[in-house]
Design a protein around this motif. Structure first.
Motif, short mmCIF file in Angstrom:
data_model
loop_
_atom_site.label_atom_id
_atom_site.label_comp_id
_atom_site.label_asym_id
_atom_site.label_seq_id
_atom_site.Cartn_x
_atom_site.Cartn_y
_atom_site.Cartn_z
N ASP A 54 32.78 -16.06 24.34
CA ASP A 54 33.13 -14.65 24.31
C ASP A 54 32.93 -14.13 22.89
N SER A 84 25.51 -11.43 29.94
CA SER A 84 26.96 -11.58 29.97
C SER A 84 27.43 -11.65 31.41
N ARG A 90 37.86 -11.36 30.38
CA ARG A 90 36.93 -11.72 29.30
C ARG A 90 35.48 -11.48 29.71
N VAL A 92 31.89 -13.10 28.91
CA VAL A 92 31.31 -14.32 28.34
C VAL A 92 29.81 -14.11 28.19
#
Length: 129
Positions: A54, A84, A90, A92
């Motif tokens: 991340d 991504s 989140r 990543v």
């Protein structure tokens, strides 16, 4: 390689079997190299080559400010070099171009070997950097 009268050869004669790539391919390659010409973006790609991450972990690893690393990731993502995915809350990031990983790792490892042996010190400027 084709030899000249004086016995020398030229690089052009050594690659005469290669066809020139289309202009679109050259433009895409130049764009990728242009993005990777930034030490910060190159470091990010290097870090992502080791595994997904991340933006917070990337910023810590490469020693960059969070907003700057986010901007670098956005540029790399726009160019198709990274992508991504969401993992809960989140986001990543991972390298989306395995050939770029291979090229970056190869180049950095060779330069590191040469630097360790003292062969490269002070020569980066001669490469147009």
């Amino acid at each position: 390689m084709a030899a000249h009268v004086d016995g020398s050869t030229t690089v052009a004669s050594a690659v005469h079997d290669f066809e020139d790539p289309p202009a679109e391919v050259l433009a895409e390659a130049a764009a990728a190299f242009g993005l990777l010409a930034s030490p910060a973006r190159l470091h990010i790609v290097w870090a992502l080559a080791a595994g997904e991450s991340d933006v917070t972990a990337l910023a810590e690893r490469v020693g960059g400010a969070l907003p700057a690393v986010s901007q670098h990731l956005a540029k790399l993502k726009l160019a198709g070099l990274v992508r991504s995915r969401r993992e809960g809350r989140r986001v990543v990031y991972l390298v989306d171009h395995p050939d770029v990983v291979t090229m970056v790792r190869w180049l950095i490892e060779r330069l590191a070997e040469r630097t360790d042996s003292g062969a490269v010190r002070g020569r980066a400027r001669g490469l147009g950097a």
